[in-house]
Motif scaffolding. Structure first.
Motif, short mmCIF file in Angstrom:
data_model
loop_
_atom_site.label_atom_id
_atom_site.label_comp_id
_atom_site.label_asym_id
_atom_site.label_seq_id
_atom_site.Cartn_x
_atom_site.Cartn_y
_atom_site.Cartn_z
N ALA A 1 -41.45 -16.03 33.94
CA ALA A 1 -40.08 -16.49 33.69
C ALA A 1 -39.11 -15.35 33.93
CB ALA A 1 -39.94 -17.00 32.25
N ILE A 2 -37.88 -15.71 34.31
CA ILE A 2 -36.81 -14.72 34.48
C ILE A 2 -35.58 -15.20 33.71
CG2 ILE A 2 -37.66 -13.93 36.71
CD1 ILE A 2 -35.59 -15.67 38.08
N PHE A 3 -34.82 -14.23 33.18
CA PHE A 3 -33.70 -14.56 32.31
C PHE A 3 -32.46 -13.73 32.64
CE2 PHE A 3 -37.56 -15.51 29.99
CZ PHE A 3 -37.28 -16.68 29.29
N ASP A 4 -31.31 -14.27 32.28
CA ASP A 4 -30.05 -13.55 32.36
C ASP A 4 -29.06 -14.25 31.42
OD1 ASP A 4 -28.98 -11.39 34.70
OD2 ASP A 4 -27.41 -12.42 33.58
N ASN A 5 -27.90 -13.62 31.21
CA ASN A 5 -26.88 -14.25 30.35
C ASN A 5 -25.65 -14.69 31.14
OD1 ASN A 5 -25.72 -11.79 30.94
ND2 ASN A 5 -25.02 -11.40 28.84
#
Length: 211
Positions: A111-115
């Motif tokens: 998984a990859i995340f950012d805001n």
């Protein structure tokens, strides 16, 4: 078992990487000297590193490549396929998403995340960027174990608190900041600027640095 240093573990990772490619090429056995040459070490160092974990290889025959690769994978905890998340889809994060070396080590970018609203929902190398605020829920659903953090220094501690609260036990931090984390959470720091400064120092001295 004797206490094992970080440097030994790092060298085991190097051995594993080369053994992985040797196995793909159909190489059946390798001597400690040949393995040492591949990683620019002395044969005694290879034998010493492996001796911490048992007896491998036979005198005059060398190591069975497939068996040694499997043994090192077990030592490093790679045989079950660790699930990793990347937090921060800036230039570095995007580059890491496409890095094939993770697969070699039995690691899966799950998984990859950012805001950033401009990045959430966007695909990077076939993976949809998720909202960092959903990390606690998604992390548990996917069984994430490790996180690579590539966010700006001013928010890295907040991100660390979030992922640790979700049960993450291993963090690779690229921000030039000392992270505060519980004792049962392992944090490895990668300071690219510091590494380049070190290279600059040794270039002026003919490249004669220690390992």
């Amino acid at each position: 078992m004797k206490q094992v240093s970080d440097k030994t573990i790092n060298r085991l990772s190097l051995y594993y990487r080369h053994l992985y490619y040797l196995a793909q090429q159909g190489v059946f056995t390798i001597s400690s000297r040949s393995l040492a040459d591949l990683v620019a070490l002395k044969p005694d160092q290879v034998r010493k590193d492996l001796s911490y974990f048992g007896s491998f290889g036979k005198t005059g025959t060398g190591y069975n490549v497939a068996e040694l690769k499997s043994a090192i994978a077990k030592i490093l905890g790679l045989e079950q396929g660790r699930k990793v998340a990347i937090v921060g889809m800036g230039n570095l994060g995007q580059a890491l998403v496409g890095y094939k070396g993770f697969e070699v080590l039995g690691l899966k970018i799950a998984a990859i995340f950012d805001n950033s609203p401009n990045k959430i929902g966007k695909k990077y190398r076939g993976r949809v960027c998720l909202d960092i605020n959903d990390f606690p829920k998604i992390g548990k659903e996917l069984g994430l174990e490790m996180v690579i953090i590539t966010v700006p220094a001013e928010v890295v501690q907040a991100v660390t608190k979030l992922v640790v609260g979700a049960g993450i036990k291993g963090i690779l931090n690229f921000a030039p900041v000392h992270l505060s984390a519980p004792k049962n959470v392992r944090v490895n720091n990668v300071d690219l600027a510091a590494e380049l400064k070190s290279l600059s120092f040794w270039i002026d001295r003919g490249g004669r640095g220690g390992v």
